[in-house]
Design a protein around this motif. Structure first.
Motif, PDB file in Angstrom:
ATOM      1  N   LEU A 184       0.844  -1.197   0.000  1.00 42.84           N
ATOM      2  CA  LEU A 184       0.000   0.000   0.000  1.00 42.84           C
ATOM      3  C   LEU A 184       0.883   1.252   0.000  1.00 42.84           C
ATOM      4  O   LEU A 184       2.109   1.176   0.226  1.00 42.84           O
ATOM      5  CB  LEU A 184      -0.921  -0.005   1.215  1.00 42.84           C
ATOM      6  CG  LEU A 184      -1.877  -1.201   1.317  1.00 42.84           C
ATOM      7  CD1 LEU A 184      -2.769  -1.070   2.560  1.00 42.84           C
ATOM      8  CD2 LEU A 184      -2.737  -1.340   0.065  1.00 42.84           C
ATOM      9  N   THR A 188       2.660  -0.599   3.840  1.00 39.51           N
ATOM     10  CA  THR A 188       2.067  -1.823   4.387  1.00 39.51           C
ATOM     11  C   THR A 188       2.020  -2.925   3.322  1.00 39.51           C
ATOM     12  O   THR A 188       1.561  -2.690   2.204  1.00 39.51           O
ATOM     13  CB  THR A 188       0.612  -1.557   4.849  1.00 39.51           C
ATOM     14  OG1 THR A 188       0.627  -0.501   5.798  1.00 39.51           O
ATOM     15  CG2 THR A 188      -0.007  -2.801   5.462  1.00 39.51           C
ATOM     16  N   SER A 212      -6.150  -1.345 -11.873  1.00 37.24           N
ATOM     17  CA  SER A 212      -6.153  -0.010 -11.263  1.00 37.24           C
ATOM     18  C   SER A 212      -4.931   0.809 -11.688  1.00 37.24           C
ATOM     19  O   SER A 212      -4.722   1.917 -11.204  1.00 37.24           O
ATOM     20  CB  SER A 212      -6.258  -0.109  -9.742  1.00 37.24           C
ATOM     21  OG  SER A 212      -5.123  -0.726  -9.193  1.00 37.24           O
ATOM     22  N   LEU A 216      -3.655   2.276  -6.885  1.00 36.61           N
ATOM     23  CA  LEU A 216      -4.153   1.861  -5.561  1.00 36.61           C
ATOM     24  C   LEU A 216      -3.062   1.231  -4.708  1.00 36.61           C
ATOM     25  O   LEU A 216      -3.096   1.344  -3.472  1.00 36.61           O
ATOM     26  CB  LEU A 216      -5.308   0.869  -5.692  1.00 36.61           C
ATOM     27  CG  LEU A 216      -6.583   1.311  -6.402  1.00 36.61           C
ATOM     28  CD1 LEU A 216      -7.654   0.234  -6.307  1.00 36.61           C
ATOM     29  CD2 LEU A 216      -7.103   2.634  -5.854  1.00 36.61           C
ATOM     30  N   LEU A 450     -17.049   8.037  -6.896  1.00 41.87           N
ATOM     31  CA  LEU A 450     -16.863   6.894  -5.992  1.00 41.87           C
ATOM     32  C   LEU A 450     -15.480   6.263  -6.223  1.00 41.87           C
ATOM     33  O   LEU A 450     -14.769   5.910  -5.267  1.00 41.87           O
ATOM     34  CB  LEU A 450     -17.970   5.864  -6.239  1.00 41.87           C
ATOM     35  CG  LEU A 450     -17.987   4.634  -5.341  1.00 41.87           C
ATOM     36  CD1 LEU A 450     -18.146   5.026  -3.871  1.00 41.87           C
ATOM     37  CD2 LEU A 450     -19.122   3.686  -5.749  1.00 41.87           C
ATOM     38  N   GLN A 451     -15.092   6.153  -7.480  1.00 43.04           N
ATOM     39  CA  GLN A 451     -13.786   5.565  -7.782  1.00 43.04           C
ATOM     40  C   GLN A 451     -12.649   6.449  -7.270  1.00 43.04           C
ATOM     41  O   GLN A 451     -11.646   5.961  -6.748  1.00 43.04           O
ATOM     42  CB  GLN A 451     -13.667   5.317  -9.282  1.00 43.04           C
ATOM     43  CG  GLN A 451     -14.685   4.269  -9.720  1.00 43.04           C
ATOM     44  CD  GLN A 451     -14.642   3.975 -11.192  1.00 43.04           C
ATOM     45  OE1 GLN A 451     -13.594   4.065 -11.812  1.00 43.04           O
ATOM     46  NE2 GLN A 451     -15.766   3.603 -11.755  1.00 43.04           N
ATOM     47  N   ARG A 453     -12.816   8.377  -4.781  1.00 42.88           N
ATOM     48  CA  ARG A 453     -12.779   8.267  -3.321  1.00 42.88           C
ATOM     49  C   ARG A 453     -12.108   6.958  -2.889  1.00 42.88           C
ATOM     50  O   ARG A 453     -11.411   6.905  -1.869  1.00 42.88           O
ATOM     51  CB  ARG A 453     -14.191   8.402  -2.745  1.00 42.88           C
ATOM     52  CG  ARG A 453     -14.695   9.860  -2.845  1.00 42.88           C
ATOM     53  CD  ARG A 453     -16.166   9.971  -2.530  1.00 42.88           C
ATOM     54  NE  ARG A 453     -16.446   9.508  -1.177  1.00 42.88           N
ATOM     55  CZ  ARG A 453     -17.627   9.000  -0.791  1.00 42.88           C
ATOM     56  NH1 ARG A 453     -18.614   8.862  -1.667  1.00 42.88           N
ATOM     57  NH2 ARG A 453     -17.801   8.619   0.440  1.00 42.88           N
ATOM     58  N   ILE A 454     -12.322   5.894  -3.658  1.00 40.47           N
ATOM     59  CA  ILE A 454     -11.611   4.642  -3.350  1.00 40.47           C
ATOM     60  C   ILE A 454     -10.107   4.859  -3.505  1.00 40.47           C
ATOM     61  O   ILE A 454      -9.310   4.429  -2.667  1.00 40.47           O
ATOM     62  CB  ILE A 454     -12.116   3.497  -4.258  1.00 40.47           C
ATOM     63  CG1 ILE A 454     -13.559   3.147  -3.900  1.00 40.47           C
ATOM     64  CG2 ILE A 454     -11.207   2.273  -4.149  1.00 40.47           C
ATOM     65  CD1 ILE A 454     -14.224   2.160  -4.851  1.00 40.47           C
ATOM     66  N   LEU A 457      -8.901   6.665  -0.550  1.00 38.26           N
ATOM     67  CA  LEU A 457      -8.866   5.796   0.622  1.00 38.26           C
ATOM     68  C   LEU A 457      -7.579   4.961   0.635  1.00 38.26           C
ATOM     69  O   LEU A 457      -6.927   4.821   1.664  1.00 38.26           O
ATOM     70  CB  LEU A 457     -10.106   4.897   0.612  1.00 38.26           C
ATOM     71  CG  LEU A 457     -10.349   3.982   1.805  1.00 38.26           C
ATOM     72  CD1 LEU A 457     -11.833   3.658   1.898  1.00 38.26           C
ATOM     73  CD2 LEU A 457      -9.563   2.683   1.719  1.00 38.26           C
ATOM     74  N   PHE A 458      -7.229   4.415  -0.525  1.00 30.92           N
ATOM     75  CA  PHE A 458      -6.015   3.593  -0.594  1.00 30.92           C
ATOM     76  C   PHE A 458      -4.757   4.455  -0.482  1.00 30.92           C
ATOM     77  O   PHE A 458      -3.729   3.979  -0.001  1.00 30.92           O
ATOM     78  CB  PHE A 458      -5.956   2.835  -1.937  1.00 30.92           C
ATOM     79  CG  PHE A 458      -6.673   1.507  -1.929  1.00 30.92           C
ATOM     80  CD1 PHE A 458      -8.046   1.449  -2.035  1.00 30.92           C
ATOM     81  CD2 PHE A 458      -5.965   0.315  -1.813  1.00 30.92           C
ATOM     82  CE1 PHE A 458      -8.714   0.225  -2.034  1.00 30.92           C
ATOM     83  CE2 PHE A 458      -6.613  -0.907  -1.817  1.00 30.92           C
ATOM     84  CZ  PHE A 458      -7.991  -0.951  -1.922  1.00 30.92           C
ATOM     85  N   PRO A 460      -4.041   8.167   0.566  1.00 29.99           N
ATOM     86  CA  PRO A 460      -4.518   9.478   1.026  1.00 29.99           C
ATOM     87  C   PRO A 460      -3.643  10.641   0.562  1.00 29.99           C
ATOM     88  O   PRO A 460      -4.153  11.737   0.334  1.00 29.99           O
ATOM     89  CB  PRO A 460      -4.487   9.360   2.559  1.00 29.99           C
ATOM     90  CG  PRO A 460      -4.422   7.901   2.846  1.00 29.99           C
ATOM     91  CD  PRO A 460      -3.781   7.242   1.674  1.00 29.99           C
ATOM     92  N   LYS A 469      -5.624   7.538 -14.796  1.00 29.94           N
ATOM     93  CA  LYS A 469      -6.754   6.624 -14.588  1.00 29.94           C
ATOM     94  C   LYS A 469      -8.095   7.289 -14.259  1.00 29.94           C
ATOM     95  O   LYS A 469      -9.136   6.838 -14.713  1.00 29.94           O
ATOM     96  CB  LYS A 469      -6.419   5.607 -13.478  1.00 29.94           C
ATOM     97  CG  LYS A 469      -7.505   4.567 -13.160  1.00 29.94           C
ATOM     98  CD  LYS A 469      -7.547   3.437 -14.153  1.00 29.94           C
ATOM     99  CE  LYS A 469      -8.635   2.416 -13.881  1.00 29.94           C
ATOM    100  NZ  LYS A 469      -8.752   1.438 -14.954  1.00 29.94           N
ATOM    101  N   TYR A 470      -8.126   8.324 -13.404  1.00 27.01           N
ATOM    102  CA  TYR A 470      -9.404   8.893 -12.946  1.00 27.01           C
ATOM    103  C   TYR A 470      -9.617  10.313 -13.493  1.00 27.01           C
ATOM    104  O   TYR A 470      -8.666  11.063 -13.580  1.00 27.01           O
ATOM    105  CB  TYR A 470      -9.448   8.973 -11.411  1.00 27.01           C
ATOM    106  CG  TYR A 470      -9.097   7.676 -10.747  1.00 27.01           C
ATOM    107  CD1 TYR A 470     -10.067   6.695 -10.563  1.00 27.01           C
ATOM    108  CD2 TYR A 470      -7.802   7.436 -10.343  1.00 27.01           C
ATOM    109  CE1 TYR A 470      -9.728   5.495  -9.967  1.00 27.01           C
ATOM    110  CE2 TYR A 470      -7.461   6.244  -9.741  1.00 27.01           C
ATOM    111  CZ  TYR A 470      -8.428   5.271  -9.555  1.00 27.01           C
ATOM    112  OH  TYR A 470      -8.086   4.092  -8.969  1.00 27.01           O
TER     113      TYR A 470
END
Lengths: 470, 470
Positions: A184, A188, A212, A216, A450-451, A453-454, A457-458, A460, A469-470
């Protein structure tokens, strides 16, 4: 997605200081900031040049090193661009200003091939064809076969959810990925799921990370499923007086009882380009549509081929030709693979699309191409994996002031046409940088939000491949 | 995951007032708070009784009504439990105190079967077998076939990522789901992706929501892929003197070149239970292992059967028996399906597990069962979908003080054993309420935390099936 750079990175003398600091903090990790190296890792095979000024190329040798690198980058808000062999065609691996280019090609081990559990475990830098060959040595089969299999890494295939010619029977890369070890953004290390065939013990993190495009997490180990070795490939080639007849034939095969292992299509413009590029290519002279149906069935291959022949003939093929030997079929497939390089030379310049529509919409889509050609003064060659409804329209132009821009607009118009027909602007290449302009019409604002925000989340701090990608 | 209830909902007279207010705010939506209805919707088929005091059963008739209900529930912080026909076995659909039970069975239309694009579009309340039959009427095949197909809804299958006997060849439910229309916790209606075969235009929201047990979104429309109709099913039954021999045979078939459509296994305890329960069941008298391999190949079925027979014989089968007719095979499958009800009656009480391990670990797992039996004074019958490494150990006990608790602990011990072997506590039933205690040993804390954060991202107020799955 924007990234706040460390203030230290904003003045011109800083990059070298940062790399020096990294060397101190990350001993043992191969860090290369020579201009030659950075220039060689600037851009993938897309038409989207990467930024000219990445910070450094890091070549980790282990998951631990990837973890240490990401923890460092996250703490210092340094962007990270995961890279393999740079064979992507959407700009997902192109360099970002002041970023760490994370070259994963040194992590290229095939860790294990397990013939009992029919899985392979490999590092992201392994070449896809090498993994497939290692599986074949054990009598097993790694199904995904993108055009770049001989040169692309497994990690890149996972990042882009690579497709290819065999998806009609075996699915895209995601369908072959069993589980992942990933790092991550904060360093992690995580395993996405057990390597059992089934588990419902958690959410599908594996499928979420596949495709992704490095935004991510960084994939450091991949467990894929293997299949029993298929039979030898044999095929039937059909030539048709019209695109409509060719697509009618391929649609009948795709929706029929005998699912082919490959189902490919090219229009007359594609054939013209290939003949011009490779004079001795096994591409007959006069036809407006070319279709190839391949079987790799262990049982019933003869019946498959007879069925393909009958469907081609019924649809009005002027030529129906069987490729019974591996050599014959390979020559045909190689000509098909040369479509993109050939088309580039058709008029002097070209841009390639990657649309997919429901198969039933392919004929409608092809019928709309002429108006796009007129509108933008370009020539469009249509070919692709029609069994999946996936076409790669090649928009060719004669180099001139504004011609390239018109070709890009034509690709965008084709993407919008596909979207209006219930399709997508990218069937298999990915969004990267190249397809970002087509996102707003691809999905509802709520789905895109939503994507994003995902992603946040992964990651920050937005260090993982920001702006893609987005 | 905790939910803060609206303060108005905390006193005893409040529920009726809330329902009255809902009726005013949500005209036209079927809301039923009769005690009989609520009691009937309290608990699924798991051993996890739902809370006795849900608020109301809502039966929406459309996506718009689901959206209005969720927007209302979200604004008022009222938990929502999506329900189908309550055939789940892990408690995912069991009632929650003061929750809206969202009964989706009225949304049961098969909207479209498209034979050209080989997809079906259906509402969540359709019964799985009805969808499969509608596909069969068009010469097509909906592959997922959980044991509950005749009574379970498609929405429930999607929520739990249902498995079944045919996964070894066709995969789990997720692999048949093309795209979803869902309603998010705040009432937003979203389509997860286009219904094209391929797209890389976004993250895989579809796969993420499949198997999320109603905790991320409510599914209101499902597009599934259909396949060409397979050939008729025929099978070979083998009986073995030992579990080890039986598993050695099934593993050889599973890893061999001829992938069966079903590959099932039961040990001697299972056979004993079925014979006791159904005296005329086609289950031979004396054997310690029973294995069934089924083919549905259109080509090469005869070769498949011969191969299965040879492998069974080579592995030491005492009986090898072919089921050539649909009737013969159905009788054998029906006996297999009666295992769970039969085993319940073996000693008087029973609890069922749902472990999956890599196939290569099945024999080790089975060898450890005796020590679990001794430790908890229970009798364990082992059967399941061994082609996927998925066993449903039935832990039977003689009802007595503390016996049920010991059986639960035995199931937990078996789950941990599976996890230690690289497996999972749930191959296909889901986590629901029942498997929550096994989560901590299923995955790393970071992986669990990441999943809980995804849940919170989708459902910030925690209204969707709180307390389940994570």
């Amino acid at each position: 997605m924007t990234t706040t750079l460390d203030p230290d990175l904003t003045d011109e003398t800083a990059p070298h200081r940062v790399v020096t600091a990294m060397r101190g903090s990350l001993p043992g990790i191969d860090l290369d900031d020579s201009p030659t190296t950075l220039a060689a890792h600037r851009t993938d095979r897309s038409a989207m040049p990467g930024d000219p000024d990445p910070l450094v190329l890091a070549r980790p040798a282990s998951t631990e090193q990837v973890s240490a690198l990401l923890a460092y980058a996250n703490a210092h808000r340094i962007p990270v661009v995961p890279q393999g062999t740079l064979t992507g065609v959407a700009g997902a691996a192109s360099a970002i200003s002041r970023a760490i280019l994370l070259d994963l090609t040194a992590m290229d081990a095939i860790i294990r091939i397990d013939a009992d559990d029919m899985i392979a475990v490999a590092q992201p830098g392994v070449i896809v064809a090498d993994l497939a060959a290692a599986a074949a040595d054990r009598g097993l089969f790694y199904a995904p076969d993108p055009a770049s299999a001989q040169i692309a890494t497994l990690g890149g295939n996972v990042a882009t959810n690579a497709g290819g010619m065999r998806c009609i029977k075996y699915g895209v890369t995601r369908e072959s990925v069993r589980s992942l070890e990933v790092v991550l953004a904060d360093g992690t290390v995580l395993r996405t799921r057990p390597s059992t065939i089934k588990t419902v013990g958690g959410l599908d993190l594996t499928g979420l990370i596949v495709g992704s495009e490095g935004t991510l997490a960084v994939v450091t180990e991949i467990t894929v499923k293997l299949l029993p070795a298929p039979g030898p490939e044999r095929g039937v080639l059909g030539l048709f007086p019209s695109v409509a007849q060719g697509l009618s034939a391929t649609n009948r095969i795709a929706a029929g009882p005998r699912t082919p292992a490959r189902l490919e299509f090219m229009d007359g413009r594609c054939l013209e380009a290939i003949r011009k590029h490779i004079p001795d290519a096994p591409v007959p002279a006069e036809a407006n549509a070319w279709a190839l149906a391949v079987t790799d069935a262990r049982d019933g291959a003869e019946e498959d081929l007879a069925s393909f022949e009958k469907i081609f003939a019924d649809a009005g093929a002027t030529t129906v030709q069987r490729a019974d030997s591996a050599e014959e079929l390979e020559a045909i497939l190689e000509a098909r693979r040369q479509l993109q390089p050939s088309a580039r030379g058709l008029l002097g310049g070209s841009v390639e699309g990657d649309i997919a529509v429901p198969r039933s919409a392919l004929a409608n889509f092809s019928a709309r191409v002429a108006e796009v050609e007129s509108a933008y003064d370009v020539t469009i060659a249509l070919g692709g994996h029609v069994g999946d409804g996936n076409l790669h329209p090649i928009v060719a132009y004669t180099p001139a002031e504004g011609a390239r821009e018109r070709a890009d607009e034509a690709v965008m118009t084709l993407s919008r046409l596909a979207q209006e027909m219930g399709g997508t602007m990218s069937g298999e290449h990915g969004v990267g940088l190249e397809k970002l302009p087509a996102l707003d019409t691809e999905m509802a604002p709520e789905a895109l939000e939503l994507q994003r925000r995902i992603k946040t989340l992964f990651d920050p701090n937005g260090i993982l491949n920001p702006g893609k990608k987005y």
